[in-house]
Design a protein around this motif. Structure first.
Motif, short mmCIF file in Angstrom:
data_model
loop_
_atom_site.label_atom_id
_atom_site.label_comp_id
_atom_site.label_asym_id
_atom_site.label_seq_id
_atom_site.Cartn_x
_atom_site.Cartn_y
_atom_site.Cartn_z
N MET A 54 0.83 -1.20 0.00
CA MET A 54 0.00 0.00 0.00
C MET A 54 0.87 1.26 0.00
SD MET A 54 -2.96 1.23 2.72
CE MET A 54 -1.79 1.35 4.08
N LYS A 55 1.96 1.27 0.81
CA LYS A 55 2.84 2.44 0.85
C LYS A 55 3.50 2.69 -0.50
CE LYS A 55 3.84 2.03 5.79
NZ LYS A 55 4.88 1.73 6.82
N VAL A 56 3.86 1.62 -1.22
CA VAL A 56 4.46 1.80 -2.54
C VAL A 56 3.45 2.45 -3.48
CG1 VAL A 56 5.40 0.61 -4.56
CG2 VAL A 56 6.06 -0.12 -2.26
N LEU A 57 2.20 2.00 -3.46
CA LEU A 57 1.17 2.59 -4.32
C LEU A 57 0.95 4.07 -4.00
CD1 LEU A 57 -1.45 -0.31 -4.39
CD2 LEU A 57 -0.29 0.64 -6.39
N ILE A 58 0.99 4.41 -2.72
CA ILE A 58 0.73 5.80 -2.31
C ILE A 58 1.94 6.68 -2.59
CG2 ILE A 58 0.25 7.29 -0.33
CD1 ILE A 58 -1.30 4.95 0.91
N ASN A 59 3.13 6.23 -2.15
CA ASN A 59 4.32 7.09 -2.20
C ASN A 59 4.97 7.12 -3.58
OD1 ASN A 59 3.98 7.59 0.56
ND2 ASN A 59 5.26 5.84 1.14
N GLU A 60 4.98 6.01 -4.28
CA GLU A 60 5.68 5.93 -5.56
C GLU A 60 4.78 6.25 -6.76
OE1 GLU A 60 8.90 5.46 -5.86
OE2 GLU A 60 9.25 5.11 -3.71
N PHE A 61 3.48 5.91 -6.64
CA PHE A 61 2.61 6.02 -7.81
C PHE A 61 1.36 6.86 -7.58
CE2 PHE A 61 4.80 1.84 -8.08
CZ PHE A 61 5.64 2.16 -9.14
N SER A 62 1.32 7.58 -6.43
CA SER A 62 0.30 8.61 -6.16
C SER A 62 -1.13 8.09 -6.20
CB SER A 62 0.45 9.77 -7.17
OG SER A 62 1.76 10.31 -7.11
N ILE A 63 -1.36 6.88 -5.67
CA ILE A 63 -2.71 6.36 -5.53
C ILE A 63 -3.26 6.77 -4.17
CG2 ILE A 63 -4.16 4.31 -5.49
CD1 ILE A 63 -2.97 4.98 -8.22
N SER A 64 -4.49 7.32 -4.14
CA SER A 64 -5.08 7.80 -2.90
C SER A 64 -5.29 6.64 -1.91
CB SER A 64 -6.42 8.47 -3.19
OG SER A 64 -7.09 8.77 -1.99
N ALA A 65 -4.95 6.89 -0.64
CA ALA A 65 -5.12 5.87 0.40
C ALA A 65 -6.57 5.47 0.58
CB ALA A 65 -4.54 6.39 1.72
N GLU A 66 -7.49 6.40 0.24
CA GLU A 66 -8.91 6.10 0.41
C GLU A 66 -9.38 5.00 -0.54
OE1 GLU A 66 -10.90 9.77 -0.20
OE2 GLU A 66 -10.27 10.63 1.73
N ARG A 67 -8.63 4.75 -1.60
CA ARG A 67 -9.01 3.72 -2.57
C ARG A 67 -8.38 2.37 -2.27
NH1 ARG A 67 -7.67 6.00 -8.33
NH2 ARG A 67 -8.79 4.11 -8.92
N ILE A 68 -7.61 2.28 -1.18
CA ILE A 68 -6.87 1.06 -0.87
C ILE A 68 -7.33 0.51 0.47
CG2 ILE A 68 -4.59 0.02 -0.60
CD1 ILE A 68 -3.44 2.46 -2.06
N SER A 69 -7.57 -0.80 0.52
CA SER A 69 -7.84 -1.48 1.79
C SER A 69 -6.91 -2.69 1.88
CB SER A 69 -9.29 -1.92 1.89
OG SER A 69 -9.63 -2.76 0.81
N THR A 70 -6.51 -3.06 3.12
CA THR A 70 -5.58 -4.17 3.33
C THR A 70 -6.14 -5.15 4.33
OG1 THR A 70 -4.39 -3.03 5.12
CG2 THR A 70 -3.60 -2.67 2.85
N THR A 71 -5.67 -6.40 4.23
CA THR A 71 -6.06 -7.43 5.18
C THR A 71 -4.95 -8.47 5.26
OG1 THR A 71 -7.78 -9.03 5.77
CG2 THR A 71 -7.24 -8.83 3.45
#
Length: 354
Positions: free
Chosen positions: A300-317
């Motif tokens: 998730m951090k790679v998607l947010i920090n490297e590729f500018s994907i909003s955290a609101e669109r990501i969920s983890t489990t």
């Protein structure tokens, strides 16, 4: 009974102008009106009857019925078995074009001759009767027809009336249909002025005068206004990121695949992503549960920090070691189980092609 078959279940076939048919018929006889009128045949319990039919329709309005039928009723009070054999001949009238929801009504008049044999005594009796009938018919297919209705049969000697509820299926042969209309060739005696066809600039089948969407893409399926029809489709993309033993760091070799997934999410801005972390079976299940969650968070951090994907669109489990995709008995299998699965889901609209 054929009348109980839903009309939607039957094909809307046209009746031939004339035909012959063979068929089977089942019926129920209400003999209550004949109670205590005379001999054995006049004192029967209600019973079922089975018949074989031959019909011929001469034209759209007139047909005939020839029937042989058999039944094994019992006497009403003494329960004596009776063998019954009946032969009937009648005519029917049909309205040429009138229909009731696709069913063709008919009415008929006929004569019946019936022979009764009493099993216990060996005695027999015959009777003559006339009957009136009415019912409905429908074509199930070009070869099969169903019908159902009711008959009132009056015995001529004693005058009692029995009711008969019947249904049958017929197989048609020797069918004749209306001839195709003749197309006479008419030669023009003078040259007609040339008429320019209306324009359809975008070639979608809707003329410019009526086209509300004049720039429809080539090959698109359009509605009556000339606007492209769209189809809502689901987005399904899956990614696997593998990890080293007891590590949560995302290796650089998986960045290109994560970037491709990020590009898809940017292409479809309403989509979301679920990151599921997994481990092999090394270590305790509680530790593996936390480790798998940490791995999902790392992607998730790679998607947010490297590729500018909003955290609101990501969920983890974290799934721990509960869902292996390979055997944990080998080093290669354990390496495959140390992973994060990323599933993108959402919907988008796509123009329907012809």
């Amino acid at each position: 009974m054929a009348l109980m078959i839903p009309a939607a279940a039957l094909a809307a076939e046209s009746f031939p102008l004339s035909y012959s048919s063979v068929g089977v018929e089942g019926s129920y006889i209400d003999s209550g009106n004949s109670r205590n009128k005379g001999g054995v045949s006049d004192n029967l319990s209600n019973y079922g009857e089975f018949g074989l039919n031959f019909t011929h329709q001469f034209n759209p309005n007139v047909s005939m019925l020839l029937q042989g039928s058999y039944a094994e009723p019992e006497t009403r009070n003494t329960n004596i078995d009776v063998d019954m054999l009946r032969f009937s001949l009648g005519g029917r009238i049909h309205p040429g074009k009138f229909r009731l929801g696709g069913w063709r009504p008919f009415g008929g008049l006929g004569y019946s001759y019936t022979d009764f044999d009493v099993d216990s005594t060996g005695s027999s009796k015959t009777e003559d009767a006339i009957y009136l009938e009415g019912g409905l018919q429908r074509m199930m297919s070009p070869r099969f027809m169903v019908e159902g209705g009711i008959r009132a049969r009056t015995e001529l000697e004693d005058g009692y009336v029995d009711g008969q509820y019947f249904a049958g299926v017929h197989y048609l042969f020797g069918r004749e249909y209306p001839a195709a209309p003749r197309r006479d060739v008419v030669l023009a005696t003078k040259k007609e002025p040339k008429v320019e066809p209306p324009k359809d600039s975008d070639g979608d089948g809707v003329i410019d005068e009526l086209d509300k969407c004049p720039d429809t893409p080539q090959g698109a399926l359009v509605d009556s206004d000339g606007c492209a029809k769209e189809l809502t489709k689901d987005i399904r993309e899956t990614l696997y990121v593998e990890f080293e033993l007891d590590k949560t760091e995302v290796r650089r070799q998986f960045y290109p695949e994560i970037e491709n997934l990020a590009d898809i999410m940017k292409q479809y801005p309403t989509s979301n992503i679920l990151l599921e972390g997994h481990t092999d079976s090394t270590g305790s299940s509680g530790y593996n549960q936390e480790l798998s969650k940490s791995r999902a968070n790392a992607v998730m951090k790679v998607l947010i920090n490297e590729f500018s994907i909003s955290a609101e669109r990501i969920s983890t489990t974290g799934m721990g070691e509960s869902q292996p995709i390979a055997s944990n008995d080998t080093a290669e299998g354990r390496a495959q189980n140390r992973r994060v699965e990323a599933i993108v889901s959402g919907q988008y609209s796509e123009i329907i092609k012809k």
